[in-house]
Design a protein around this motif. Structure first.
Motif, PDB file in Angstrom:
ATOM      1  N   ASN A  46      25.030  26.884  43.157  1.00  0.00           N
ATOM      2  CA  ASN A  46      25.515  28.018  43.938  1.00  0.00           C
ATOM      3  C   ASN A  46      24.447  29.120  44.003  1.00  0.00           C
ATOM      4  O   ASN A  46      24.573  30.166  43.377  1.00  0.00           O
ATOM      5  N   ALA A  66      31.025  31.301  42.612  1.00  0.00           N
ATOM      6  CA  ALA A  66      31.118  30.433  43.792  1.00  0.00           C
ATOM      7  C   ALA A  66      30.847  28.987  43.413  1.00  0.00           C
ATOM      8  O   ALA A  66      30.104  28.696  42.468  1.00  0.00           O
ATOM      9  N   TYR A 105      32.124  32.341  51.365  1.00  0.00           N
ATOM     10  CA  TYR A 105      31.922  33.370  50.342  1.00  0.00           C
ATOM     11  C   TYR A 105      31.223  34.579  50.962  1.00  0.00           C
ATOM     12  O   TYR A 105      30.344  34.426  51.816  1.00  0.00           O
ATOM     13  N   VAL A 127      31.697  38.783  44.309  1.00  0.00           N
ATOM     14  CA  VAL A 127      31.809  37.771  45.363  1.00  0.00           C
ATOM     15  C   VAL A 127      33.269  37.604  45.787  1.00  0.00           C
ATOM     16  O   VAL A 127      34.170  37.491  44.952  1.00  0.00           O
ATOM     17  N   GLU A 128      33.503  37.599  47.100  1.00  0.00           N
ATOM     18  CA  GLU A 128      34.834  37.351  47.651  1.00  0.00           C
ATOM     19  C   GLU A 128      34.894  35.929  48.197  1.00  0.00           C
ATOM     20  O   GLU A 128      33.934  35.431  48.780  1.00  0.00           O
ATOM     21  N   LYS A 129      36.049  35.311  48.024  1.00  0.00           N
ATOM     22  CA  LYS A 129      36.256  33.938  48.502  1.00  0.00           C
ATOM     23  C   LYS A 129      37.346  33.924  49.567  1.00  0.00           C
ATOM     24  O   LYS A 129      38.457  34.413  49.342  1.00  0.00           O
ATOM     25  N   SER A 177      41.518  37.656  51.278  1.00  0.00           N
ATOM     26  CA  SER A 177      41.340  36.659  50.216  1.00  0.00           C
ATOM     27  C   SER A 177      42.673  36.439  49.514  1.00  0.00           C
ATOM     28  O   SER A 177      43.598  37.234  49.628  1.00  0.00           O
TER      29      SER A 177
END
Length: 513
Positions: A46, A66, A105, A127-129, A177
């Protein structure tokens, strides 16, 4: 004329980082001049890599929390914090169509170094998923193209597809998210116009798989590439859809497993990058897009200046209407009313002073008063479109009255070496298709003749459009502009003939007699 790829291609330098062995995505930083970000396809950790515009390694950034299942593309765009750029990494590949959801991501762009002699290694947190699901008819689609609108933050995913039609799906910003986001179908058409696409797309393996794309920093240019070609769309307003316009085929020399493409930060051209150890970073200058951005910006400023002038006039008109109302409440004298009319007329632009306002027997709202003023002018230079909104200047400038269905006789020409005679059928209007060349001629017959002699994908140019209006046919398209096109009539591909009789072009099809 369209430039061939080998003539336009410039080798900038080989990537000197051994770890970049299967480059699949590419994007240019808009915050750090000369910095590009790339990443590997499936099988890597990642992480993303920063390089400069000459292929020199600048650093490695691990994307915390991630997972790297099958990263296929990377994009840049707005996010939660105003004025900040965010990186979007697309874990959207799925060759076997196995996974029901795909992931993107998002992380704040790092403060990347530009010094190749001091590369960095950092971990990016926060980090946003975002998890996405394609609509039912698309199934577990395999995709390799991720794009983000730089103005709205809307996210676009393009299906790779082995059936050839271009299929674009989107999710409107703001993204959420913690739940699965349902992608919506945004646009479907066909961009691989060779004979195989037309006749055998259900039986043959794809040669037009779409593997990468990017939206320019201004939001006015869109690139999507296959292994063999690069397609370009442009728009005149960031509120329009790119796919309302005809795509153009841009210079490109095919690379071995070349999947990555991005605009440069200044929108003067685009980069491409392929898979393999120490791949070459290529650059293609594209002056036409740079001119397009400057021209649209110029016309936008003119439109905004016109809007400001009209807004000031409306404010003056509103003030005068209030003065009249107050005067009437104090006195019924007609002299007060006549004086106010003269004052209002004096404040108009000179081009609008020739018409008089209608009777002010009652105080109307400002919109009603404007409508009344326009209708009473009788076309003698009165107020036109005085309630113009900011986005309407382009539509007004482009609107022209044309004849419907005007058929023109055009001479036949012999297609060199084919032994067949090619004949033009011309209409007043505009057909949509893939633009493969753009030249200038003095007549529609010359444009047609050039079309009969032009080969594209081992197939002939079958459609052309010629601007025969002395005032031109739009931005950067003066009198004499000749567009050579290829258009598929196969309804299964989602693209048939589309004709607008009010569009200021003479277009037509070339047929073999």
């Amino acid at each position: 004329v369209a430039v061939r790829g080998a003539e336009a291609q410039v080798a900038r330098g080989r990537l000197n980082k051994w770890d970049v062995r299967e480059a699949s995505g590419l994007v240019a930083s808009r915050k750090h001049k000369g910095v590009l970000y790339t990443h590997n396809d499936s099988g890597d950790r990642n992480r993303i890599f920063a390089i400069n515009e000459w292929g020199k390694y600048l650093g490695t950034y691990e994307i915390a929390t991630a997972q790297a299942r099958d990263w296929e593309d990377i994009a840049i765009g707005p996010g939660p914090k105003d004025g900040e750029d965010y990186l979007y990494i697309g874990d959207i590949g799925d060759n076997r169509a196995y996974y029901p959801t795909k992931v993107v991501y998002r992380v704040l762009e790092p403060n990347a170094t530009r010094d190749p002699y001091r590369p960095v290694s950092e971990i990016l947190y926060g980090v946003e998923k975002f998890e996405f699901k394609f609509p039912g008819h698309a199934g577990n689609a395999n995709s390799e193209t991720l794009m983000v609108d730089p103005h709205t933050g809307d996210l676009f995913i393009v299906r790779k597809t082995e059936q050839h039609p271009l299929q674009v799906f989107w999710a409107k910003a703001p993204l959420s998210s913690g739940k699965v986001i349902d992608l919506e179908e945004y646009h479907v058409t066909c961009v691989d116009y060779n004979r195989e696409c037309k006749d055998q797309h259900h039986k043959s393996k794809s040669k037009g798989s779409l593997v990468g794309g990017d939206i320019s920093p201004s939001g006015l240019g869109l690139l999507i590439k296959s292994y063999e070609a690069i397609y370009y769309w442009r728009r005149s307003s960031t509120s329009d859809s790119f796919f309302d316009s005809d795509p153009r085929m841009l210079p490109y020399s095919a690379e071995r497993q070349g999947e990555a493409i991005c605009w440069d930060a200044g929108e003067k051209g685009y980069f491409t990058l392929s898979e393999g150890r120490h791949p070459m970073l290529y650059y293609y200058a594209y002056e036409a897009h740079e001119k397009w951005v400057k021209t649209v910006d110029l016309w936008r400023k003119k439109g905004e200046e016109s809007f400001v002038r009209k807004t000031n006039y409306l404010e003056d008109l509103s003030s005068d209407l209030k003065e009249v109302s107050l005067s009437r409440s104090e006195s019924e004298s007609n002299q007060v009313e006549e004086y106010s009319v003269r004052q209002k007329s004096a404040k108009r632009p000179e081009s609008e002073q020739s018409s008089s306002l209608s009777s002010w027997s009652s105080l109307l709202s400002i919109e009603e008063k404007i409508s009344s003023s326009s209708s009473s002018s009788g076309g003698g230079g009165g107020i036109e479109e005085t309630s113009v909104r900011r986005g309407d200047w382009w539509e007004q400038w482009m609107q022209r009255s044309q004849q419907d269905g005007l058929v023109l006789g055009v001479s036949s020409f012999s297609a060199g070496g084919s032994g067949h005679e090619m004949k033009c059928h011309v209409l007043e209007g505009h057909f949509h298709g893939l633009i493969v060349a753009e030249v200038e001629f003095t007549s529609v017959s010359k444009c047609c003749e050039y079309c009969t002699q032009h080969l594209v994908h081992q197939d002939r140019c079958d459609t052309f459009a010629f601007c025969d209006k002395k005032e031109g046919c739009g931005l950067m398209q003066p009198f004499g502009t000749c567009l050579l096109k290829v258009v598929s009539e196969d309804p299964q591909l989602g693209l048939g003939w589309s004709f607008d009789p009010k569009h200021p072009w003479k277009s037509g099809r070339v047929t073999e007699e």
